[in-house]
Scaffold this motif. Structure first.
Motif, PDB file in Angstrom:
ATOM      1  N   GLY A 105      41.239  12.796 -41.660  1.00 18.85           N
ATOM      2  CA  GLY A 105      41.475  11.370 -41.703  1.00 18.85           C
ATOM      3  C   GLY A 105      40.214  10.589 -42.023  1.00 18.85           C
ATOM      4  O   GLY A 105      39.164  11.155 -42.367  1.00 18.85           O
ATOM      5  N   GLU A 106      40.319   9.273 -41.919  1.00 20.12           N
ATOM      6  CA  GLU A 106      39.205   8.396 -42.265  1.00 20.12           C
ATOM      7  C   GLU A 106      38.046   8.541 -41.276  1.00 20.12           C
ATOM      8  O   GLU A 106      38.226   8.940 -40.131  1.00 20.12           O
ATOM      9  CB  GLU A 106      39.677   6.939 -42.308  1.00 20.12           C
ATOM     10  N   VAL A 107      36.869   8.159 -41.751  1.00 20.64           N
ATOM     11  CA  VAL A 107      35.630   8.393 -41.017  1.00 20.64           C
ATOM     12  C   VAL A 107      34.814   7.111 -40.913  1.00 20.64           C
ATOM     13  O   VAL A 107      34.750   6.322 -41.867  1.00 20.64           O
ATOM     14  CB  VAL A 107      34.790   9.473 -41.735  1.00 20.64           C
ATOM     15  N   VAL A 108      34.188   6.918 -39.742  1.00 18.79           N
ATOM     16  CA  VAL A 108      33.093   5.969 -39.602  1.00 18.79           C
ATOM     17  C   VAL A 108      31.801   6.775 -39.701  1.00 18.79           C
ATOM     18  O   VAL A 108      31.563   7.684 -38.894  1.00 18.79           O
ATOM     19  CB  VAL A 108      33.149   5.212 -38.259  1.00 18.79           C
ATOM     20  N   LEU A 109      30.976   6.472 -40.688  1.00 19.54           N
ATOM     21  CA  LEU A 109      29.762   7.223 -40.955  1.00 19.54           C
ATOM     22  C   LEU A 109      28.562   6.440 -40.436  1.00 19.54           C
ATOM     23  O   LEU A 109      28.350   5.289 -40.816  1.00 19.54           O
ATOM     24  CB  LEU A 109      29.637   7.485 -42.458  1.00 19.54           C
ATOM     25  N   VAL A 110      27.775   7.083 -39.563  1.00 19.55           N
ATOM     26  CA  VAL A 110      26.675   6.416 -38.872  1.00 19.55           C
ATOM     27  C   VAL A 110      25.360   7.088 -39.242  1.00 19.55           C
ATOM     28  O   VAL A 110      25.239   8.318 -39.186  1.00 19.55           O
ATOM     29  CB  VAL A 110      26.869   6.481 -37.342  1.00 19.55           C
ATOM     30  N   GLY A 111      24.363   6.307 -39.613  1.00 13.54           N
ATOM     31  CA  GLY A 111      23.068   6.866 -39.963  1.00 13.54           C
ATOM     32  C   GLY A 111      21.929   6.152 -39.275  1.00 13.54           C
ATOM     33  O   GLY A 111      21.925   4.926 -39.172  1.00 13.54           O
ATOM     34  N   HIS A 112      20.947   6.921 -38.807  1.00 14.68           N
ATOM     35  CA  HIS A 112      19.745   6.370 -38.181  1.00 14.68           C
ATOM     36  C   HIS A 112      18.537   6.609 -39.081  1.00 14.68           C
ATOM     37  O   HIS A 112      18.359   7.701 -39.623  1.00 14.68           O
ATOM     38  CB  HIS A 112      19.502   7.031 -36.821  1.00 14.68           C
ATOM     39  N   SER A 113      17.731   5.581 -39.279  1.00 11.32           N
ATOM     40  CA  SER A 113      16.453   5.691 -39.971  1.00 11.32           C
ATOM     41  C   SER A 113      16.622   6.244 -41.396  1.00 11.32           C
ATOM     42  O   SER A 113      17.366   5.679 -42.198  1.00 11.32           O
ATOM     43  CB  SER A 113      15.503   6.555 -39.137  1.00 11.32           C
ATOM     44  N   TYR A 114      15.952   7.358 -41.729  1.00 10.26           N
ATOM     45  CA  TYR A 114      16.061   7.973 -43.057  1.00 10.26           C
ATOM     46  C   TYR A 114      17.514   8.260 -43.428  1.00 10.26           C
ATOM     47  O   TYR A 114      17.893   8.196 -44.602  1.00 10.26           O
ATOM     48  CB  TYR A 114      15.234   9.259 -43.076  1.00 10.26           C
ATOM     49  N   ALA A 115      18.345   8.547 -42.438  1.00  6.97           N
ATOM     50  CA  ALA A 115      19.750   8.872 -42.726  1.00  6.97           C
ATOM     51  C   ALA A 115      20.502   7.706 -43.345  1.00  6.97           C
ATOM     52  O   ALA A 115      21.568   7.905 -43.925  1.00  6.97           O
ATOM     53  CB  ALA A 115      20.467   9.334 -41.463  1.00  6.97           C
TER      54      ALA A 115
END
Length: 226
Positions: A60-70
């Motif tokens: 299913g659908e995704v919430v994509l979370v990134g910190h700093s360089y990500a």
């Protein structure tokens, strides 16, 4: 917008998936299916591929979370149609043709830059001073020591990886600014977040709010998912 229950967390440089250890149980307690990606930090393309594999496994659908360089990594990997929303935590937010490193070079004041130590193969490591006073200054001494000891050095070339298309241009975006961040200056974070037309929140934190303010980070991610 419909509620999304799949959350994929992506760590930055000088870290690994355990940097989300305090946030993971808070999200799981709210019924979220959570994955913390392990980036190799050897090359930008390899990091993007690791995130794409995690997205492919999500149902299913995704919430994509990134910190700093990500933030750069999810900006590329997030072009997958399963990614419905994006969350940036003290993160770089390059546009197409830009890289995290190029943005960093433009920042007026980024004291962490002086505390990076390259090895013979081009991998960058944080100095002890950088880890303790600039990267995670609001954590306990034992937590700072753990961050310094377990940091994941990043290949300097990975910071130069450019986006072919910026996923944030086509999706709702949420951005958390750490007001005591000495790695990515808050004023620069605000500029990037404004350019993305992001929903912005602030937290009284160093560069690692997921460790110093995990409840605030979890609540922000949940608000994006809702």
């Amino acid at each position: 917008m419909a509620k999304i229950s799949n959350i994929i967390l992506v760590h930055g440089a000088w870290a690994d998936g355990s940097s989300w250890a305090k946030v993971l149980p808070l999200l799981a307690a709210q019924g979220m299916t959570v994955t913390a990606v392990q980036l190799p930090l050897t090359a930008f393309d390899a990091d993007v591929a690791a995130v794409r594999r995690a997205i492919a496994l999500a149902e299913g659908e995704v919430v994509l979370v990134g910190h700093s360089y990500a933030g750069a990594v999810i900006g590329e990997a997030g072009n997958d149609p399963k990614v419905a929303r994006m969350v940036y935590i003290d993160a770089f937010a390059p546009d197409a043709g830009e890289s995290a490193g190029a943005l960093f070079a433009q920042f007026e004041a980024a004291p962490l830059g002086a505390e990076l130590r390259p090895d013979a193969e081009g991998f960058l490591k944080l100095s002890r001073e950088g880890a303790f006073t600039l990267f995670a200054q609001d954590l306990s001494q034992s937590e700072k020591a753990a961050i310094y000891a377990t940091q994941g050095p990043i290949n300097g070339a990975a910071l130069g990886g450019t986006l072919t298309a910026a996923a944030w241009r086509d999706r709702p975006v949420f951005y958390m600014i750490g007001d005591q961040d000495h790695a990515i200056p808050p004023v620069e974070q605000a500029r990037m977040a404004t350019r993305m037309n992001a929903t912005i929140t602030h937290v009284d934190s160093s560069h690692v709010p997921m460790l110093s303010q995990p409840q605030a980070v979890a609540d922000f991610i949940l608000s994006a998912a809702a």
